[in-house]
Design a protein around this motif. Sequence first.
Motif, PDB file in Angstrom:
ATOM      1  N   PRO A  29       0.812  -1.228   0.000  1.00  7.70           N
ATOM      2  CA  PRO A  29       0.000   0.000   0.000  1.00  7.70           C
ATOM      3  C   PRO A  29       0.839   1.269   0.000  1.00  7.70           C
ATOM      4  O   PRO A  29       2.047   1.238   0.221  1.00  7.70           O
ATOM      5  CB  PRO A  29      -0.771  -0.121   1.314  1.00  7.70           C
ATOM      6  CG  PRO A  29       0.213  -0.803   2.228  1.00  7.70           C
ATOM      7  CD  PRO A  29       0.986  -1.772   1.347  1.00  7.70           C
ATOM      8  N   ASN A  30       0.167   2.385  -0.236  1.00  9.85           N
ATOM      9  CA  ASN A  30       0.737   3.727  -0.046  1.00  9.85           C
ATOM     10  C   ASN A  30       2.062   3.923  -0.789  1.00  9.85           C
ATOM     11  O   ASN A  30       3.017   4.487  -0.244  1.00  9.85           O
ATOM     12  CB  ASN A  30       0.946   4.007   1.452  1.00  9.85           C
ATOM     13  CG  ASN A  30      -0.337   3.838   2.241  1.00  9.85           C
ATOM     14  OD1 ASN A  30      -1.414   4.237   1.795  1.00  9.85           O
ATOM     15  ND2 ASN A  30      -0.222   3.229   3.415  1.00  9.85           N
ATOM     16  N   LEU A  31       2.122   3.453  -2.021  1.00  7.05           N
ATOM     17  CA  LEU A  31       3.364   3.595  -2.778  1.00  7.05           C
ATOM     18  C   LEU A  31       3.507   5.014  -3.319  1.00  7.05           C
ATOM     19  O   LEU A  31       2.540   5.628  -3.772  1.00  7.05           O
ATOM     20  CB  LEU A  31       3.385   2.606  -3.939  1.00  7.05           C
ATOM     21  CG  LEU A  31       3.464   1.112  -3.570  1.00  7.05           C
ATOM     22  CD1 LEU A  31       3.367   0.260  -4.827  1.00  7.05           C
ATOM     23  CD2 LEU A  31       4.761   0.812  -2.836  1.00  7.05           C
ATOM     24  N   SER A  32       4.744   5.493  -3.280  1.00  3.47           N
ATOM     25  CA  SER A  32       5.029   6.770  -3.914  1.00  3.47           C
ATOM     26  C   SER A  32       4.992   6.570  -5.431  1.00  3.47           C
ATOM     27  O   SER A  32       4.952   5.439  -5.924  1.00  3.47           O
ATOM     28  CB  SER A  32       6.408   7.272  -3.493  1.00  3.47           C
ATOM     29  OG  SER A  32       7.414   6.377  -3.965  1.00  3.47           O
TER      30      SER A  32
ATOM     31  N   ASN B 296       5.801   3.106  -7.063  1.00  2.00           N
ATOM     32  CA  ASN B 296       4.758   2.474  -7.862  1.00  2.00           C
ATOM     33  C   ASN B 296       5.302   2.022  -9.206  1.00  2.00           C
ATOM     34  O   ASN B 296       4.921   0.976  -9.729  1.00  2.00           O
ATOM     35  CB  ASN B 296       3.578   3.435  -8.057  1.00  2.00           C
ATOM     36  CG  ASN B 296       2.367   2.727  -8.622  1.00  2.00           C
ATOM     37  OD1 ASN B 296       1.856   1.791  -8.012  1.00  2.00           O
ATOM     38  ND2 ASN B 296       1.913   3.160  -9.778  1.00  2.00           N
TER      39      ASN B 296
ATOM     40  N   TYR C 201      -6.611  -7.082  -2.454  1.00  4.73           N
ATOM     41  CA  TYR C 201      -6.854  -5.812  -3.145  1.00  4.73           C
ATOM     42  C   TYR C 201      -7.753  -6.088  -4.352  1.00  4.73           C
ATOM     43  O   TYR C 201      -7.338  -6.746  -5.308  1.00  4.73           O
ATOM     44  CB  TYR C 201      -5.530  -5.204  -3.583  1.00  4.73           C
ATOM     45  CG  TYR C 201      -5.607  -3.788  -4.101  1.00  4.73           C
ATOM     46  CD1 TYR C 201      -5.735  -2.714  -3.226  1.00  4.73           C
ATOM     47  CD2 TYR C 201      -5.551  -3.520  -5.468  1.00  4.73           C
ATOM     48  CE1 TYR C 201      -5.797  -1.411  -3.680  1.00  4.73           C
ATOM     49  CE2 TYR C 201      -5.610  -2.215  -5.938  1.00  4.73           C
ATOM     50  CZ  TYR C 201      -5.732  -1.160  -5.044  1.00  4.73           C
ATOM     51  OH  TYR C 201      -5.794   0.126  -5.496  1.00  4.73           O
TER      52      TYR C 201
ATOM     53  N   ARG D  17      -9.603  -1.437  -4.014  1.00  7.30           N
ATOM     54  CA  ARG D  17      -9.771  -1.306  -2.566  1.00  7.30           C
ATOM     55  C   ARG D  17      -9.186  -2.525  -1.862  1.00  7.30           C
ATOM     56  O   ARG D  17      -9.226  -3.644  -2.371  1.00  7.30           O
ATOM     57  CB  ARG D  17     -11.257  -1.186  -2.189  1.00  7.30           C
ATOM     58  CG  ARG D  17     -11.937   0.035  -2.783  1.00  7.30           C
ATOM     59  CD  ARG D  17     -13.397   0.110  -2.332  1.00  7.30           C
ATOM     60  NE  ARG D  17     -13.516   0.275  -0.890  1.00  7.30           N
ATOM     61  CZ  ARG D  17     -14.680   0.315  -0.245  1.00  7.30           C
ATOM     62  NH1 ARG D  17     -15.813   0.196  -0.912  1.00  7.30           N
ATOM     63  NH2 ARG D  17     -14.700   0.464   1.070  1.00  7.30           N
ATOM     64  N   TYR D  18      -8.661  -2.296  -0.647  1.00  6.17           N
ATOM     65  CA  TYR D  18      -8.187  -3.402   0.178  1.00  6.17           C
ATOM     66  C   TYR D  18      -9.387  -4.062   0.844  1.00  6.17           C
ATOM     67  O   TYR D  18     -10.316  -3.374   1.300  1.00  6.17           O
ATOM     68  CB  TYR D  18      -7.193  -2.906   1.233  1.00  6.17           C
ATOM     69  CG  TYR D  18      -5.862  -2.534   0.632  1.00  6.17           C
ATOM     70  CD1 TYR D  18      -4.894  -3.499   0.400  1.00  6.17           C
ATOM     71  CD2 TYR D  18      -5.584  -1.222   0.265  1.00  6.17           C
ATOM     72  CE1 TYR D  18      -3.680  -3.178  -0.170  1.00  6.17           C
ATOM     73  CE2 TYR D  18      -4.373  -0.884  -0.308  1.00  6.17           C
ATOM     74  CZ  TYR D  18      -3.425  -1.866  -0.525  1.00  6.17           C
ATOM     75  OH  TYR D  18      -2.231  -1.542  -1.106  1.00  6.17           O
TER      76      TYR D  18
ATOM     77  N   TYR E 205       5.887  -1.447   5.813  1.00 13.73           N
ATOM     78  CA  TYR E 205       5.346  -0.830   4.605  1.00 13.73           C
ATOM     79  C   TYR E 205       4.688  -1.844   3.679  1.00 13.73           C
ATOM     80  O   TYR E 205       3.948  -1.491   2.758  1.00 13.73           O
ATOM     81  CB  TYR E 205       6.455  -0.111   3.827  1.00 13.73           C
ATOM     82  CG  TYR E 205       7.443  -1.022   3.142  1.00 13.73           C
ATOM     83  CD1 TYR E 205       7.132  -1.654   1.942  1.00 13.73           C
ATOM     84  CD2 TYR E 205       8.688  -1.262   3.699  1.00 13.73           C
ATOM     85  CE1 TYR E 205       8.031  -2.508   1.327  1.00 13.73           C
ATOM     86  CE2 TYR E 205       9.599  -2.112   3.089  1.00 13.73           C
ATOM     87  CZ  TYR E 205       9.257  -2.730   1.905  1.00 13.73           C
ATOM     88  OH  TYR E 205      10.155  -3.588   1.296  1.00 13.73           O
TER      89      TYR E 205
ATOM     90  N   ASP F 106      -1.172  -3.420   4.177  1.00 17.09           N
ATOM     91  CA  ASP F 106      -2.153  -2.454   4.647  1.00 17.09           C
ATOM     92  C   ASP F 106      -2.510  -2.801   6.090  1.00 17.09           C
ATOM     93  O   ASP F 106      -2.162  -3.880   6.592  1.00 17.09           O
ATOM     94  CB  ASP F 106      -3.401  -2.488   3.758  1.00 17.09           C
ATOM     95  CG  ASP F 106      -4.223  -3.739   3.979  1.00 17.09           C
ATOM     96  OD1 ASP F 106      -5.331  -3.634   4.507  1.00 17.09           O
ATOM     97  OD2 ASP F 106      -3.725  -4.833   3.632  1.00 17.09           O
ATOM     98  N   LYS F 107      -3.188  -1.923   6.778  1.00 17.22           N
ATOM     99  CA  LYS F 107      -3.408  -2.074   8.217  1.00 17.22           C
ATOM    100  C   LYS F 107      -4.115  -3.379   8.563  1.00 17.22           C
ATOM    101  O   LYS F 107      -3.800  -4.030   9.565  1.00 17.22           O
ATOM    102  CB  LYS F 107      -4.214  -0.886   8.746  1.00 17.22           C
ATOM    103  CG  LYS F 107      -4.348  -0.889  10.260  1.00 17.22           C
ATOM    104  CD  LYS F 107      -5.053   0.363  10.755  1.00 17.22           C
ATOM    105  CE  LYS F 107      -5.163   0.346  12.286  1.00 17.22           C
ATOM    106  NZ  LYS F 107      -5.846   1.566  12.796  1.00 17.22           N
TER     107      LYS F 107
END
Length: 543
Positions: free
Chosen positions: A204-207, A211, A238, A242-243, A261, A264-265
Amino acid sequence: MSYSNAKYIIFGAGSFGESVYSNFINKKNVLGFVDNNKNSKKIYNLTVSTIEFLFNVKFDYIIICSEPGKFEILKQLISLNIDKTKILIAEKNNSEIIVSRLEKVDDIFVKEQIDSQSFLHNQNNYLQLLDKFNQLNNSVKSNLIFFRKEHTLRQISKKFNNKEKIKVAFFVIWSSQFTFSGLFELMRNDKSPFDPFIIVCRIPNLSVEDNSRYANVYEKSLKDLTDKYGEKYVKQNYVNGRYVYLLDNIDIAFFSMIHPYAYDKSSLPETLFKNNILLYFCEYSIDVAKKTEQEIITVQHRYSQLNFFYKIYTINNYLSSCISNDYHIKYIGYPKLDEFSKFENQNKTTKCRKKIILAPHQDFNKENFCGNFLKTYKLYYQLPDIYPEIDFIFRPHPLLIPNLYLYWGKKKTDSFINKVLSNKNVTLDSSSFYYQNFAESDAIIHDCGSFLVEYLITSKPEFFLEDDPKILDHYLNDFSKSCIDHIYLGHTLKQACSFIDKVVIGEIDNKKEKRTRFVNKYVKYNYPNINKKIFEDIMNDLS
């Protein structure tokens, strides 16, 4: 106390231990006292011994008789693999002494250990405690985690003993790093008490930069694992941008990557831990790097999630520096190596051409013992040109080309790849599974830290692209230094050609005999039954 004819040891030589002893009707049933602070005194003519006494006598139960230190003693006994069914805990209730089996320890813990924290007074529900987890001091956190694991294990054990199928999830980021593939296949057996499946996780949350590097990792892993095992066994976290939450139907989970990293949570080990899921771990690669004190602190932060795992399997002691309690580390070998046994004895009598693997690492734009690509990249197209009679397998790290696109640019990177592959004796290997190529090859030339150990499973020669003793001494841990002694080192074209001429073509491998002995003793530890050993260990945990 009336305890039939069972034999007991009392752990704790203080006044409370004496009181427990005095309550025995048949005092001959007490074999002696054990105490971590041993002194020369005797209690009722019984010697006070160190904990080694437990391994020198046969006993049925050990009673923990220490009010302030009962939890540390309990952890100590479990770390020594003392059967939990043999552990009793004594506590005072007004003037009465009550001895409880370990099953009662959750209540004891909540009542006495947490009561000292005023803001948690009377909280007797684990979920409520866990909601306040970050507010707890380290000592209470450690105890809470410890007893939570034991509580979760007992709940799953009840299902296991009731012949219910145990749902087991394997969390995978990269298909090539599916460390527990052998264990997964054992659990798929119809007679297995487990119902296993794979969850492919998208980072998740890749720059924007990341990415571009990881864009195809998720899709490729999902495809490779689905092709290999079928849709029935492979899930994804995913879907449609969405996760998705997948924790409702999991009893046990296995991880081989633990970087925060990476998940996901909802897929973090801490989240699974809080949802009564028992966690097991084995690193996706065999770590070869030595860590400075500051690096250990950094790694401890990165690996903080490891403290939520019930058991950690490893081939060396690297991870012991990364967690606060290492009593559940088990030195069992590296399970991924079992996969090689499927190809180890392939018939090669018809083979007439030598085959060498070329494997550049992705880590190149920094000072590091592995990742000498910028110094050595010309070798990868020069060697196939010099040796047209040899077949070369070009297997770059999956992130090398994306990294080069960012560093060199697409034009120069594509030009390099095309130059390597323009040689007719070179094939590109971008597959997730590489042990068949290991088995079919005659040697490897590389700068990959993980392959430094992994390729040794073949007992074949390898040429590692670094020979600076200062760099090797600075970066390598003791285990990998031992490995280095049994392979060939260098970094120039001349040195690589000498290796090929003498060792590969000439078959004058002066390190072979010594290397084979080393591999059989240290690398092939429990091979090819490492996953079977883990399977049996988990069965033992649950039974």
